[in-house]
Motif scaffolding. Sequence first.
Motif, PDB file in Angstrom:
ATOM      1  N   ALA A  76       0.819  -1.220   0.000  1.00  0.00           N
ATOM      2  CA  ALA A  76       0.000   0.000   0.000  1.00  0.00           C
ATOM      3  C   ALA A  76       0.849   1.264   0.000  1.00  0.00           C
ATOM      4  CB  ALA A  76      -0.920   0.011   1.217  1.00  0.00           C
ATOM      5  N   GLY A  77       2.191   1.093   0.071  1.00  0.00           N
ATOM      6  CA  GLY A  77       3.060   2.254   0.074  1.00  0.00           C
ATOM      7  C   GLY A  77       3.096   2.994   1.403  1.00  0.00           C
ATOM      8  N   LEU A  78       2.652   2.342   2.494  1.00  0.00           N
ATOM      9  CA  LEU A  78       2.606   2.992   3.797  1.00  0.00           C
ATOM     10  C   LEU A  78       3.871   2.744   4.612  1.00  0.00           C
ATOM     11  CD1 LEU A  78      -1.082   2.165   4.727  1.00  0.00           C
ATOM     12  CD2 LEU A  78      -0.183   4.284   3.766  1.00  0.00           C
ATOM     13  N   LYS A 350     -16.830   3.945  -8.361  1.00  0.00           N
ATOM     14  CA  LYS A 350     -18.069   3.399  -7.802  1.00  0.00           C
ATOM     15  C   LYS A 350     -17.765   2.210  -6.881  1.00  0.00           C
ATOM     16  CE  LYS A 350     -20.880   1.061 -10.425  1.00  0.00           C
ATOM     17  NZ  LYS A 350     -21.907   0.672 -11.439  1.00  0.00           N
ATOM     18  N   PHE A 351     -16.879   1.333  -7.336  1.00  0.00           N
ATOM     19  CA  PHE A 351     -16.494   0.176  -6.522  1.00  0.00           C
ATOM     20  C   PHE A 351     -15.854   0.623  -5.214  1.00  0.00           C
ATOM     21  CE2 PHE A 351     -13.059  -2.689  -5.202  1.00  0.00           C
ATOM     22  CZ  PHE A 351     -13.769  -3.854  -4.978  1.00  0.00           C
ATOM     23  N   PHE A 352     -14.958   1.616  -5.310  1.00  0.00           N
ATOM     24  CA  PHE A 352     -14.249   2.126  -4.135  1.00  0.00           C
ATOM     25  C   PHE A 352     -15.227   2.680  -3.097  1.00  0.00           C
ATOM     26  CE2 PHE A 352     -12.025   5.616  -1.919  1.00  0.00           C
ATOM     27  CZ  PHE A 352     -10.986   4.897  -1.355  1.00  0.00           C
ATOM     28  N   HIS A 382      -5.309   0.285  -2.800  1.00  0.00           N
ATOM     29  CA  HIS A 382      -4.816  -0.039  -4.134  1.00  0.00           C
ATOM     30  C   HIS A 382      -5.761   0.506  -5.201  1.00  0.00           C
ATOM     31  CE1 HIS A 382      -1.538  -2.557  -2.762  1.00  0.00           C
ATOM     32  NE2 HIS A 382      -2.366  -3.160  -1.933  1.00  0.00           N
ATOM     33  N   VAL A 383      -7.060   0.400  -4.952  1.00  0.00           N
ATOM     34  CA  VAL A 383      -8.041   0.892  -5.917  1.00  0.00           C
ATOM     35  C   VAL A 383      -7.909   2.410  -6.063  1.00  0.00           C
ATOM     36  CG1 VAL A 383     -10.491   1.009  -6.517  1.00  0.00           C
ATOM     37  CG2 VAL A 383      -9.601  -0.986  -5.277  1.00  0.00           C
ATOM     38  N   LYS A 388      -5.761   7.307  -9.170  1.00  0.00           N
ATOM     39  CA  LYS A 388      -4.808   8.404  -9.284  1.00  0.00           C
ATOM     40  C   LYS A 388      -3.827   8.182 -10.438  1.00  0.00           C
ATOM     41  CE  LYS A 388      -4.184  11.442  -6.893  1.00  0.00           C
ATOM     42  NZ  LYS A 388      -4.632  12.850  -7.060  1.00  0.00           N
ATOM     43  N   GLU A 389      -3.382   6.944 -10.622  1.00  0.00           N
ATOM     44  CA  GLU A 389      -2.457   6.645 -11.713  1.00  0.00           C
ATOM     45  C   GLU A 389      -3.123   6.855 -13.074  1.00  0.00           C
ATOM     46  OE1 GLU A 389      -0.440   2.891 -11.462  1.00  0.00           O
ATOM     47  OE2 GLU A 389      -0.173   3.076  -9.294  1.00  0.00           O
TER      48      GLU A 389
END
Length: 549
Positions: A76-78, A350-352, A382-383, A388-389
């Motif tokens: 998650a990049g945390l 929507k999923f997020f 991740h979603v 953002k990507e």
Amino acid sequence: MENLNYWEFIAGLGIFLLGMHQMESGLKELAGKSFRTLLQKFTNKSWKGILTGTFITSILQSSSLVTLMVLAFLGAGLISLQNSIGVILGANLGTTVTAWIVATLGFKISISSFSLPFIGIGALFYQFFSKRIYLKNFGLLLLGFGFLFFGIDLMKTSIELLAQKMELSQFAEVRLIFFLGLGIVLTALIQSSSASLVILLSALNSDVITLDQAAAATVGANIGTTITVIMGAIGGTPDKKRLASVHFIFNFCTGILIFPFIPYFITVLENSRIGGDHLILLVVFNTLMNLAGIIIFFPFLGFLRSWINQRFKTKKISLTSFIHNVDTSVPEAAIKAVEKELDSVFDRTKFFIKETLGIEAKAGEHESIWQKVLGRSFELIHVYNEIKEIEDEITEYHIKIQSEPISEVEARHLSSLMESLRSMVYSAKAMKGITQNIKELESAERNLPKKFLLRIQDHAKVLFEQIEKLRLEEKENREVPQWLQQLQYQDQIFMEDLYKEAKSHQTDIPFSTLSNVGNEYCRSLYSLGVAVLHWQHPKTESSNLDQPK
């Protein structure tokens, strides 16, 4: 081995593993947030990471759980790869606490009589306080602790019966390399070095194996436990694969360095002051082995990080599907490609939102291993990162289109599509900000916050139907729907109703948290509705589509 009661042994192993799982679950819920905060804040130095990993694992009693937590944080990049390496090394040392508890208590007293009160009290707490989250999880902790020792008693009894009937001299000439392999295979199969060590302690206590043979198998168990991290890293990011590799290298090299000197180490330990108790000696050997590995590897962690960073390099995979196949020299086709990309962004957004609100499935159903270990927020990050990507890729493509000669109509259409993209990102960002608040509402003990969350969930279901309906309409110059305009003030309606209910109901969640959830929820859904208007109805006037105040 016909005298071994297989079913008693298997039942003991199963109950022991179940007890560990119950303890993990109870501790995770009681102090999970604290441990997550600890991982994030106190791992900025390698030595801090080692101490943090040791402390967390000694509390949670499971290096497997801690390694899964670290993998999820890393993905998650945390947490950085550098910091996560220290935590993994510390987890190896922290997991020896389980062996110390078993060796000092598990074989010194009547375990069954010791475990029954924990099982009884824990089960009663879990059953009768199911609506009191903390008491329920405390009961789960006690239940797991009792199961853990009850399972040890069953395994110990079955192995003692075997030792009474078999000729022990047949194992005297078996080479230590066999027990090294046995430890690797056993731990790889049951996915718990702690369980493997309990089996070895039981066999050693019954004199089925010698101390040096148990030590060799312990080295193998230390290597076999790396399978957990390797499995968790399969198909993951390069950093996850790097961390799994470091964990394997550390445990494998430590084991290989120590294995040839096992007879010497055992002789030294037996001649020491604690030489009379083989169970304690095995635990001391296990602890010193992991501590020695940390001391040996610590000076080389910088070199190891540099070396491992050169491995598992992968070409960045684009998350967009259309824009890379369309040349911007044909603006009409390029704008159409951008329009198609918005489908993917909308679906992800929507999923997020739905998953964050918990309206796709009832609480506790269809949860993945990451959701059980860390909660929804760390899986859904991740979603959000993907959204953002994609935004970055489309923005870069948009700049290229602008360098081409395009008509005024095409420019307005493209501007409207980019406004839609930004609104979707705003929508996801607003929901991301209240992910932890939503989890607090889900675990609340009082009815007021639970009803508040339920009302938002029901409201969201209706809104998603309206948004989908708006998305499919073909009208141009579409007026802003009444339900979308009302969203600018819906959070005030939520809070007014909440204050009325608060006169007769109590809450264990601060009103500031409830207000923040209502505000950001409305902002999120409003932004998503605005995004659809800009996207599907590009000629819609946007002067009255500002973000809600």
